[in-house]
Design an enzyme around this catalytic site. Structure first.
Site, PDB file in Angstrom:
ATOM      1  N   SER A 120       0.837  -1.210   0.000  1.00  0.00           N
ATOM      2  CA  SER A 120       0.000   0.000   0.000  1.00  0.00           C
ATOM      3  C   SER A 120       0.862   1.245   0.000  1.00  0.00           C
ATOM      4  CB  SER A 120      -0.848   0.076   1.271  1.00  0.00           C
ATOM      5  OG  SER A 120      -1.484  -1.113   1.540  1.00  0.00           O
ATOM      6  N   HIS A 141      -1.537  -3.019  -7.009  1.00  0.00           N
ATOM      7  CA  HIS A 141      -2.187  -2.665  -5.743  1.00  0.00           C
ATOM      8  C   HIS A 141      -3.702  -2.797  -5.835  1.00  0.00           C
ATOM      9  CE1 HIS A 141      -3.011   0.581  -2.490  1.00  0.00           C
ATOM     10  NE2 HIS A 141      -3.006  -0.635  -1.972  1.00  0.00           N
ATOM     11  N   GLU A 153      -4.126  -0.251  -8.885  1.00  0.00           N
ATOM     12  CA  GLU A 153      -3.017   0.617  -9.284  1.00  0.00           C
ATOM     13  C   GLU A 153      -1.873  -0.266  -9.789  1.00  0.00           C
ATOM     14  OE1 GLU A 153      -3.458   4.488  -6.348  1.00  0.00           O
ATOM     15  OE2 GLU A 153      -2.459   2.725  -5.537  1.00  0.00           O
ATOM     16  N   ASN A 191      -3.882   6.193  -1.917  1.00  0.00           N
ATOM     17  CA  ASN A 191      -3.518   6.421  -0.515  1.00  0.00           C
ATOM     18  C   ASN A 191      -3.003   7.841  -0.273  1.00  0.00           C
ATOM     19  OD1 ASN A 191      -4.248   4.294   1.173  1.00  0.00           O
ATOM     20  ND2 ASN A 191      -2.729   2.987   0.197  1.00  0.00           N
TER      21      ASN A 191
HETATM   22  N1  LIG Z   1      -5.813  -4.770   4.319  1.00  0.00           N
HETATM   23  C1  LIG Z   1      -6.016  -3.872   3.357  1.00  0.00           C
HETATM   24  O1  LIG Z   1      -7.051  -3.177   3.324  1.00  0.00           O
HETATM   25  C2  LIG Z   1      -4.993  -3.698   2.260  1.00  0.00           C
HETATM   26  C3  LIG Z   1      -5.378  -3.065   1.054  1.00  0.00           C
HETATM   27  C4  LIG Z   1      -4.454  -2.947   0.013  1.00  0.00           C
HETATM   28  C5  LIG Z   1      -3.158  -3.416   0.182  1.00  0.00           C
HETATM   29  N2  LIG Z   1      -2.795  -4.015   1.370  1.00  0.00           N
HETATM   30  C6  LIG Z   1      -1.425  -4.530   1.459  1.00  0.00           C
HETATM   31  O2  LIG Z   1      -1.466  -5.948   1.229  1.00  0.00           O
HETATM   32  C7  LIG Z   1      -0.435  -6.580   1.991  1.00  0.00           C
HETATM   33  C8  LIG Z   1      -1.057  -7.638   2.885  1.00  0.00           C
HETATM   34  O3  LIG Z   1      -1.980  -7.028   3.746  1.00  0.00           O
HETATM   35  P1  LIG Z   1      -3.127  -7.868   4.482  1.00  0.00           P
HETATM   36  O4  LIG Z   1      -4.078  -6.872   5.024  1.00  0.00           O
HETATM   37  O5  LIG Z   1      -3.605  -8.966   3.600  1.00  0.00           O
HETATM   38  O6  LIG Z   1      -2.293  -8.495   5.696  1.00  0.00           O
HETATM   39  P2  LIG Z   1      -2.661  -9.766   6.575  1.00  0.00           P
HETATM   40  O7  LIG Z   1      -1.951  -9.583   7.858  1.00  0.00           O
HETATM   41  O8  LIG Z   1      -4.124 -10.028   6.575  1.00  0.00           O
HETATM   42  O9  LIG Z   1      -1.961 -10.984   5.760  1.00  0.00           O
HETATM   43  C9  LIG Z   1      -0.579 -11.148   5.632  1.00  0.00           C
HETATM   44  C10 LIG Z   1      -0.285 -12.641   5.492  1.00  0.00           C
HETATM   45  O10 LIG Z   1       1.107 -12.802   5.224  1.00  0.00           O
HETATM   46  C11 LIG Z   1       1.563 -13.925   5.945  1.00  0.00           C
HETATM   47  N3  LIG Z   1       2.997 -13.808   6.175  1.00  0.00           N
HETATM   48  C12 LIG Z   1       3.657 -13.372   7.262  1.00  0.00           C
HETATM   49  N4  LIG Z   1       4.991 -13.429   7.045  1.00  0.00           N
HETATM   50  C13 LIG Z   1       5.153 -13.921   5.803  1.00  0.00           C
HETATM   51  C14 LIG Z   1       6.302 -14.245   5.024  1.00  0.00           C
HETATM   52  N5  LIG Z   1       7.527 -14.048   5.484  1.00  0.00           N
HETATM   53  N6  LIG Z   1       6.111 -14.763   3.802  1.00  0.00           N
HETATM   54  C15 LIG Z   1       4.860 -14.948   3.317  1.00  0.00           C
HETATM   55  N7  LIG Z   1       3.732 -14.664   4.001  1.00  0.00           N
HETATM   56  C16 LIG Z   1       3.888 -14.161   5.233  1.00  0.00           C
HETATM   57  C17 LIG Z   1       0.759 -13.919   7.237  1.00  0.00           C
HETATM   58  O11 LIG Z   1       0.742 -15.218   7.811  1.00  0.00           O
HETATM   59  C18 LIG Z   1      -0.601 -13.445   6.748  1.00  0.00           C
HETATM   60  O12 LIG Z   1      -1.446 -14.531   6.420  1.00  0.00           O
HETATM   61  C19 LIG Z   1       0.285  -5.471   2.741  1.00  0.00           C
HETATM   62  O13 LIG Z   1       1.397  -5.069   1.978  1.00  0.00           O
HETATM   63  C20 LIG Z   1      -0.757  -4.362   2.813  1.00  0.00           C
HETATM   64  O14 LIG Z   1      -0.182  -3.076   2.931  1.00  0.00           O
HETATM   65  C21 LIG Z   1      -3.687  -4.179   2.401  1.00  0.00           C
END
Ligand SMILES: NC(=O)c1ccc[n+]([C@@H]2O[C@H](COP(=O)([O-])OP(=O)(O)OC[C@H]3O[C@@H](n4cnc5c(N)ncnc54)[C@H](O)[C@@H]3O)[C@@H](O)[C@H]2O)c1
Length: 286
Positions: A120, A141, A153, A191
């Protein structure tokens, strides 16, 4: 251009599971990875339940959902990505985790495989810093929930090749999304433009000009937003939203218009993270 059939997804949390669901719903194979079996199993069960609900709501046929489910593979072994044409990383928003994942992917996948990150707020250029073939690294994204939100994005790092961007734009369209290409910069587009939406609302509340409920109501009624700034923070997670604000502020070397509001930090310190924990600006336990 690379023909994408098989997509690896790193991380099966909120975004990874949503992206894997989107991929299989559109007829592509998804290999969904997480660091332990329990997490990946939980994500698979969640995806299947969401797909079943589409049948119940008559938004998809049983045949469509059965085929989609067959396209989903889950794994705890990154080597399973070896014949993917695209890998999308959706691991935690920490630069050291993402850089290490990309280095592992480089060892496993062909140098033609497109390596994308769903970050993000982190720099695409920094994530790809230690990769030899960094021209195939880009930002991809998605927004939450990924199967529903139309925008994606497509972010061009300083070393990303135009053909990588082109392939991701085409793939986003094949997923029925609306791609927007932008340059690697703090907060990208969404963002960045969203920061004043949250920050100014926090200032209005703190100056006692209006209440949380009033601000949310006016943004929906007068501004035609689907959610007000406080409802949306609760939905996203106040900690995640605060981290994004801090990242954009730091990314623009402390430019005052992006300055975070202290009250958001107090909410995080109190553990009032929104819908996912303890409630936030609203309560969800009643
Ligand atoms: N939540 C949102 O609204 C949102 C929106 C857009 C982008 N993002 C981005 O997406 C990404 C993930 O966010 P999320 O909300 O899904 O997080 P989340 O915490 O729900 O999921 C992350 C996952 O990654 C796993 N993980 C941890 N360490 C790891 C590793 N070393 N290798 C592989 N997997 C690993 C965890 O077990 C978990 O299941 C981030 O970069 C976040 O900024 C999030």
């Amino acid at each position: 251009m690379v023909q994408i059939n098989k997509v690896g997804v790193v991380g099966s949390g909120t975004m990874g599971a949503g992206i894997a669901q989107l991929v299989i719903q559109n007829g592509y194979t998804a290999i969904m990875f997480d660091i332990d079996q329990e997490t990946v199993n939980k994500a698979k069960i969640g995806i299947e339940a969401r797909l079943d609900r589409l049948v119940q709501k008559k938004k998809a046929s049983i045949d469509e959902i059965t085929s989609a489910k067959q396209l989903l593979k889950s794994t705890t072994t990154m080597e399973d990505f070896k014949d993917c044409q695209l890998v999308i990383e959706a691991a935690p928003e920490k630069i050291e985790i993402k850089r290490s994942i990309f280095q592992q992917l480089e060892q496993i996948c062909s140098h033609k495989t497109i390596l994308a990150t769903n970050t993000s707020s982190l720099s695409i250029t920094e994530i790809s810093g230690q990769i030899t073939h960094s021209k195939r690294v880009a930002g991809f994204h998605f927004f939450n929930p990924a199967p529903i939100m139309p925008l994606v994005e497509v972010i061009q790092g300083l070393k990303t090749a135009p053909e990588t961007i082109e392939a991701l734009v085409e793939f986003a369209k094949a997923l029925n999304k609306e791609p927007v290409v932008c340059m690697d910069s703090p907060g990208f587009i969404v963002n960045r433009v969203a920061r004043p939406f949250y920050n100014e609302a926090l200032r209005i509340m703190n100056d006692q000009v209006a209440t949380v409920e009033q601000i949310d109501r006016i943004m929906k009624r007068a501004g035609n937003f689907k959610m007000g700034p406080f409802e949306l923070q609760d939905f996203i997670g106040i900690d995640i939203n605060f981290a994004a604000t801090k990242s954009v502020h730091a990314g623009y070397y402390g430019e005052s218009r992006f300055k975070p509001h202290f009250y958001q930090e107090r909410m995080v310190q109190a553990g009032n993270l929104g819908r996912k924990a303890n409630g936030g600006y609203y309560r969800y336990d009643e």
